[in-house]
Design a protein around this motif. Structure first.
Motif, PDB file in Angstrom:
ATOM      1  N   ARG A 115      10.784  15.427   4.015  1.00 48.60           N
ATOM      2  CA  ARG A 115       9.349  15.637   3.758  1.00 48.60           C
ATOM      3  C   ARG A 115       8.490  14.522   4.313  1.00 48.60           C
ATOM      4  O   ARG A 115       7.359  14.739   4.736  1.00 48.60           O
ATOM      5  CB  ARG A 115       9.099  15.750   2.259  1.00 48.60           C
ATOM      6  CG  ARG A 115       9.383  17.127   1.681  1.00 48.60           C
ATOM      7  CD  ARG A 115       8.462  17.422   0.510  1.00 48.60           C
ATOM      8  NE  ARG A 115       7.060  17.464   0.899  1.00 48.60           N
ATOM      9  CZ  ARG A 115       6.045  17.401   0.048  1.00 48.60           C
ATOM     10  NH1 ARG A 115       6.291  17.261  -1.256  1.00 48.60           N
ATOM     11  NH2 ARG A 115       4.804  17.438   0.461  1.00 48.60           N
ATOM     12  N   PHE A 116       9.042  13.308   4.294  1.00 53.22           N
ATOM     13  CA  PHE A 116       8.278  12.135   4.733  1.00 53.22           C
ATOM     14  C   PHE A 116       9.108  11.362   5.760  1.00 53.22           C
ATOM     15  O   PHE A 116       9.836  10.425   5.418  1.00 53.22           O
ATOM     16  CB  PHE A 116       7.942  11.239   3.534  1.00 53.22           C
ATOM     17  CG  PHE A 116       7.322  11.975   2.372  1.00 53.22           C
ATOM     18  CD1 PHE A 116       6.031  12.480   2.452  1.00 53.22           C
ATOM     19  CD2 PHE A 116       8.043  12.180   1.202  1.00 53.22           C
ATOM     20  CE1 PHE A 116       5.462  13.166   1.387  1.00 53.22           C
ATOM     21  CE2 PHE A 116       7.486  12.857   0.132  1.00 53.22           C
ATOM     22  CZ  PHE A 116       6.187  13.356   0.226  1.00 53.22           C
ATOM     23  N   GLY A 126       0.770  -1.233   0.000  1.00 57.41           N
ATOM     24  CA  GLY A 126       0.000   0.000   0.000  1.00 57.41           C
ATOM     25  C   GLY A 126       0.797   1.276   0.000  1.00 57.41           C
ATOM     26  O   GLY A 126       0.231   2.368   0.172  1.00 57.41           O
ATOM     27  N   ASP A 127       2.127   1.194  -0.246  1.00 61.62           N
ATOM     28  CA  ASP A 127       2.956   2.394  -0.237  1.00 61.62           C
ATOM     29  C   ASP A 127       2.878   3.129  -1.577  1.00 61.62           C
ATOM     30  O   ASP A 127       2.599   2.528  -2.622  1.00 61.62           O
ATOM     31  CB  ASP A 127       4.425   2.034   0.008  1.00 61.62           C
ATOM     32  CG  ASP A 127       4.680   1.596   1.436  1.00 61.62           C
ATOM     33  OD1 ASP A 127       3.714   1.489   2.219  1.00 61.62           O
ATOM     34  OD2 ASP A 127       5.853   1.335   1.763  1.00 61.62           O
ATOM     35  N   THR A 128       3.131   4.430  -1.524  1.00 65.54           N
ATOM     36  CA  THR A 128       3.502   5.155  -2.733  1.00 65.54           C
ATOM     37  C   THR A 128       4.987   4.910  -2.952  1.00 65.54           C
ATOM     38  O   THR A 128       5.804   5.146  -2.051  1.00 65.54           O
ATOM     39  CB  THR A 128       3.255   6.662  -2.591  1.00 65.54           C
ATOM     40  OG1 THR A 128       1.852   6.891  -2.437  1.00 65.54           O
ATOM     41  CG2 THR A 128       3.767   7.412  -3.813  1.00 65.54           C
ATOM     42  N   VAL A 129       5.343   4.420  -4.124  1.00 60.68           N
ATOM     43  CA  VAL A 129       6.743   4.097  -4.423  1.00 60.68           C
ATOM     44  C   VAL A 129       7.338   5.272  -5.185  1.00 60.68           C
ATOM     45  O   VAL A 129       6.894   5.605  -6.287  1.00 60.68           O
ATOM     46  CB  VAL A 129       6.856   2.809  -5.259  1.00 60.68           C
ATOM     47  CG1 VAL A 129       8.324   2.474  -5.519  1.00 60.68           C
ATOM     48  CG2 VAL A 129       6.152   1.651  -4.564  1.00 60.68           C
ATOM     49  N   GLU A 135       3.316  15.271  -4.153  1.00 53.90           N
ATOM     50  CA  GLU A 135       2.137  15.047  -3.322  1.00 53.90           C
ATOM     51  C   GLU A 135       1.788  13.567  -3.354  1.00 53.90           C
ATOM     52  O   GLU A 135       1.794  12.941  -4.425  1.00 53.90           O
ATOM     53  CB  GLU A 135       0.945  15.863  -3.839  1.00 53.90           C
ATOM     54  CG  GLU A 135       1.152  17.369  -3.806  1.00 53.90           C
ATOM     55  CD  GLU A 135       1.268  17.917  -2.387  1.00 53.90           C
ATOM     56  OE1 GLU A 135       0.745  17.250  -1.456  1.00 53.90           O
ATOM     57  OE2 GLU A 135       1.877  18.982  -2.216  1.00 53.90           O
ATOM     58  N   VAL A 136       1.518  12.982  -2.184  1.00 55.03           N
ATOM     59  CA  VAL A 136       1.203  11.554  -2.095  1.00 55.03           C
ATOM     60  C   VAL A 136      -0.085  11.378  -1.284  1.00 55.03           C
ATOM     61  O   VAL A 136      -0.427  12.230  -0.450  1.00 55.03           O
ATOM     62  CB  VAL A 136       2.349  10.771  -1.421  1.00 55.03           C
ATOM     63  CG1 VAL A 136       3.645  10.919  -2.224  1.00 55.03           C
ATOM     64  CG2 VAL A 136       2.561  11.227   0.019  1.00 55.03           C
ATOM     65  N   PRO A 137      -0.805  10.267  -1.501  1.00 54.55           N
ATOM     66  CA  PRO A 137      -2.068  10.049  -0.772  1.00 54.55           C
ATOM     67  C   PRO A 137      -1.872   9.940   0.730  1.00 54.55           C
ATOM     68  O   PRO A 137      -2.682  10.452   1.503  1.00 54.55           O
ATOM     69  CB  PRO A 137      -2.584   8.735  -1.359  1.00 54.55           C
ATOM     70  CG  PRO A 137      -1.926   8.620  -2.693  1.00 54.55           C
ATOM     71  CD  PRO A 137      -0.586   9.240  -2.541  1.00 54.55           C
ATOM     72  N   ASP A 138      -0.807   9.269   1.175  1.00 52.74           N
ATOM     73  CA  ASP A 138      -0.584   9.054   2.611  1.00 52.74           C
ATOM     74  C   ASP A 138       0.897   9.268   2.911  1.00 52.74           C
ATOM     75  O   ASP A 138       1.733   8.417   2.593  1.00 52.74           O
ATOM     76  CB  ASP A 138      -0.995   7.637   3.004  1.00 52.74           C
ATOM     77  CG  ASP A 138      -0.885   7.403   4.506  1.00 52.74           C
ATOM     78  OD1 ASP A 138      -0.348   8.275   5.216  1.00 52.74           O
ATOM     79  OD2 ASP A 138      -1.320   6.325   4.962  1.00 52.74           O
ATOM     80  N   PRO A 139       1.273  10.385   3.513  1.00 49.97           N
ATOM     81  CA  PRO A 139       2.677  10.671   3.802  1.00 49.97           C
ATOM     82  C   PRO A 139       3.330   9.646   4.726  1.00 49.97           C
ATOM     83  O   PRO A 139       4.564   9.593   4.818  1.00 49.97           O
ATOM     84  CB  PRO A 139       2.629  12.057   4.463  1.00 49.97           C
ATOM     85  CG  PRO A 139       1.352  12.658   4.008  1.00 49.97           C
ATOM     86  CD  PRO A 139       0.399  11.512   3.893  1.00 49.97           C
ATOM     87  N   PRO A 159       2.483   0.861 -11.979  1.00 49.69           N
ATOM     88  CA  PRO A 159       2.363   2.236 -12.480  1.00 49.69           C
ATOM     89  C   PRO A 159       1.370   3.091 -11.706  1.00 49.69           C
ATOM     90  O   PRO A 159       1.547   4.313 -11.612  1.00 49.69           O
ATOM     91  CB  PRO A 159       1.920   2.040 -13.942  1.00 49.69           C
ATOM     92  CG  PRO A 159       1.354   0.653 -13.999  1.00 49.69           C
ATOM     93  CD  PRO A 159       2.109  -0.140 -12.994  1.00 49.69           C
ATOM     94  N   GLU A 160       0.347   2.457 -11.133  1.00 46.55           N
ATOM     95  CA  GLU A 160      -0.665   3.238 -10.425  1.00 46.55           C
ATOM     96  C   GLU A 160      -0.181   3.709  -9.051  1.00 46.55           C
ATOM     97  O   GLU A 160      -0.789   4.601  -8.444  1.00 46.55           O
ATOM     98  CB  GLU A 160      -1.943   2.412 -10.272  1.00 46.55           C
ATOM     99  CG  GLU A 160      -1.874   1.262  -9.285  1.00 46.55           C
ATOM    100  CD  GLU A 160      -1.031   0.081  -9.761  1.00 46.55           C
ATOM    101  OE1 GLU A 160      -0.726  -0.804  -8.935  1.00 46.55           O
ATOM    102  OE2 GLU A 160      -0.677   0.050 -10.964  1.00 46.55           O
ATOM    103  N   ARG A 161       0.922   3.140  -8.551  1.00 49.85           N
ATOM    104  CA  ARG A 161       1.401   3.497  -7.215  1.00 49.85           C
ATOM    105  C   ARG A 161       2.824   4.062  -7.238  1.00 49.85           C
ATOM    106  O   ARG A 161       3.402   4.298  -6.172  1.00 49.85           O
ATOM    107  CB  ARG A 161       1.361   2.274  -6.286  1.00 49.85           C
ATOM    108  CG  ARG A 161      -0.020   1.640  -6.140  1.00 49.85           C
ATOM    109  CD  ARG A 161      -0.090   0.811  -4.870  1.00 49.85           C
ATOM    110  NE  ARG A 161       0.010   1.642  -3.684  1.00 49.85           N
ATOM    111  CZ  ARG A 161      -1.017   2.234  -3.077  1.00 49.85           C
ATOM    112  NH1 ARG A 161      -2.246   2.075  -3.566  1.00 49.85           N
ATOM    113  NH2 ARG A 161      -0.842   2.961  -2.001  1.00 49.85           N
ATOM    114  N   THR A 162       3.411   4.243  -8.422  1.00 51.49           N
ATOM    115  CA  THR A 162       4.804   4.669  -8.520  1.00 51.49           C
ATOM    116  C   THR A 162       4.903   6.050  -9.158  1.00 51.49           C
ATOM    117  O   THR A 162       4.241   6.340 -10.149  1.00 51.49           O
ATOM    118  CB  THR A 162       5.630   3.659  -9.356  1.00 51.49           C
ATOM    119  OG1 THR A 162       5.424   2.345  -8.845  1.00 51.49           O
ATOM    120  CG2 THR A 162       7.119   3.992  -9.297  1.00 51.49           C
TER     121      THR A 162
END
Length: 443
Positions: free
Chosen positions: A316-317, A248-251, A286-290, A270-273
């Protein structure tokens, strides 16, 4: 060092191995062949590639081959044919320090499109005369040239050709080096940009940079026989991308847009990277969940610049997660460390590698950031005389996709400008070897 005057010009035979020299061309001698029976019978011209490159950049037509000569005042042998009007010859020999340089001019050819070959040869002579020195030191970085992943990828194509015959298709360049690609093409490899250029059922090799799952699916749907030459270290990054995305991470992928390795990694999820190239990109991210952000890196980046981007991401994160070990490959790191060990002691750094080689480009940038002039050269013909003027010490290395023979060729060519003292500095010794894919592992 002598510029031969017209009164002392040796006899030039247009006939011989190179064939007749066309009007308007310049014969750059690979060796001088004595026609008067004197010893030695042949004199090498090690800097021929340097002269030829200078002339081509000036727009001159270049012919390569031996140059038959006789001692000044000696009669030409029976049947000798003089150089045609408009031909000229340029010669560099490394027979004595400083290097002997000879110029054999001829009158310009007529015609609106013709150039002045004698003038071009004289200009090349003057440029390289200024670059010649009695002794030049070459600081040779080690490790350099081929890494284990490149050696494996090249051997994959060679084995596929030996076992399956030609043609064997390769998607993209197997590694980013023009000489490697040209050599494999001469043996029957066919390089294509996309799979739609590969006939149904043919053998296709995936390059060392890896491919996305979409490319693999297309190959399977078309019944292609796939041989995967992806570097195992790139495969590791792909595996990490899937694992991070699955949890569930943003990569965040640190790399260069458009690079084949980056495109393949982005295709894993591709949808998460998202791709960032610099610390400035991080500021706008900008990411959905920092709290759920992970990072990966292209394997061929500069270590110091990548560290800056990672530091910006962590600022930032704060919950940022990354791989247990660095994604930047051991070979990239080793070549950068080796270059650091010589760059500050060099007046000039030459990096052997092709312009689409990311790790080679990073070596040039590394030297320049340290204040040393540096240039990327595909081979000896790319070296410019102006770079070497005043450079008593030259640092020399090669990117991980450059064949080691190209480095040796540079040293040999520099030997045509005077004696070369080579000093190798080894910062580490590489012992990594990768197993070949099962598809070509059979004898």
């Amino acid at each position: 060092m002598t510029d031969t005057s017209p009164a002392r010009t040796p006899h030039v035979l247009a006939a011989g191995d190179p064939g007749p020299v066309p009007a308007g061309a310049v014969l750059v001698a690979d060796r001088l062949v004595r026609t008067d029976g004197a010893d030695p019978a042949e004199i090498p011209c090690p800097a021929a590639d340097l002269v030829a490159g200078e002339l081509r950049r000036a727009g001159a037509a270049v012919v390569r081959g031996p140059l038959p000569v006789a001692a000044p005042g000696a009669p030409a042998p029976p049947g000798a044919v003089p150089a045609p009007a408009g031909a000229a010859a340029a010669v560099l020999t490394g027979t004595a320090p400083p290097a002997g340089i000879g110029l054999v001019p001829g009158p310009p050819a007529g015609g609106a499109e013709s150039a002045d070959p004698a003038g071009a040869a004289r200009a090349a002579f003057a440029a390289w005369r200024a670059a010649a020195v009695p002794v030049r030191t070459v600081l040779l970085a080690a490790p350099r040239s081929f890494c284990a992943g490149v050696e494996r990828a090249v051997e994959v194509v060679e084995r596929a050709l030996a076992q399956r015959g030609s043609p064997v298709y390769v998607r993209k360049q197997i590694v980013h080096n023009t000489h490697v690609v040209a050599d494999l093409e001469s043996r029957g490899a066919v390089f294509v940009e996309e799979l739609d250029a590969v006939p149904e059922g043919a053998t296709v090799v995936f390059s060392a940079h890896g491919v996305s799952p979409a490319v693999r699916s297309e190959a399977a749907a078309r019944g292609l026989a796939v041989v995967d030459a992806t570097c195992p270290l790139v495969t590791k990054v792909h595996t990490e991308a899937r694992r991070y995305a699955d949890r569930g991470d943003t990569v965040v992928l640190i790399g260069h847009a458009g690079h084949e390795e980056v495109e393949g990694t982005l295709g894993e999820a591709p949808e998460r990277t998202v791709l960032v190239e610099s610390a400035a990109d991080v500021a706008a991210l900008e990411v959905p969940d920092p709290e759920r952000v992970s990072y990966l890196t292209q394997t061929t980046l500069a270590v110091d610049e990548t560290a800056e981007v990672v530091d910006a991401l962590r600022a930032r994160f704060p919950a940022l997660r990354g791989p247990a070990s660095a994604d930047i490959c051991y070979a990239t790191t080793n070549r950068q460390d080796a270059l650091r060990s010589i760059a500050e002691d060099a007046d000039l750094v030459l990096v052997v590698g092709s312009h689409n080689s990311s790790n080679s480009q990073r070596l040039v940038e590394l030297a320049r950031r340290g204040g040393t002039p540096a240039h990327l050269v595909d081979d000896t013909g790319d070296i410019r005389a102006a770079w070497l003027a005043g450079a008593a010490t030259v640092g020399l290395t090669a990117g991980a996709s450059a064949p080691p023979g190209l480095v040796e060729a540079v040293i040999t060519a520099l030997g045509g400008l005077g004696r070369v003292a080579v000093r190798e500095r080894e910062t580490t010794r590489e012992t990594v070897r990768f197993t070949l894919p099962s598809a070509v592992r059979q004898p």
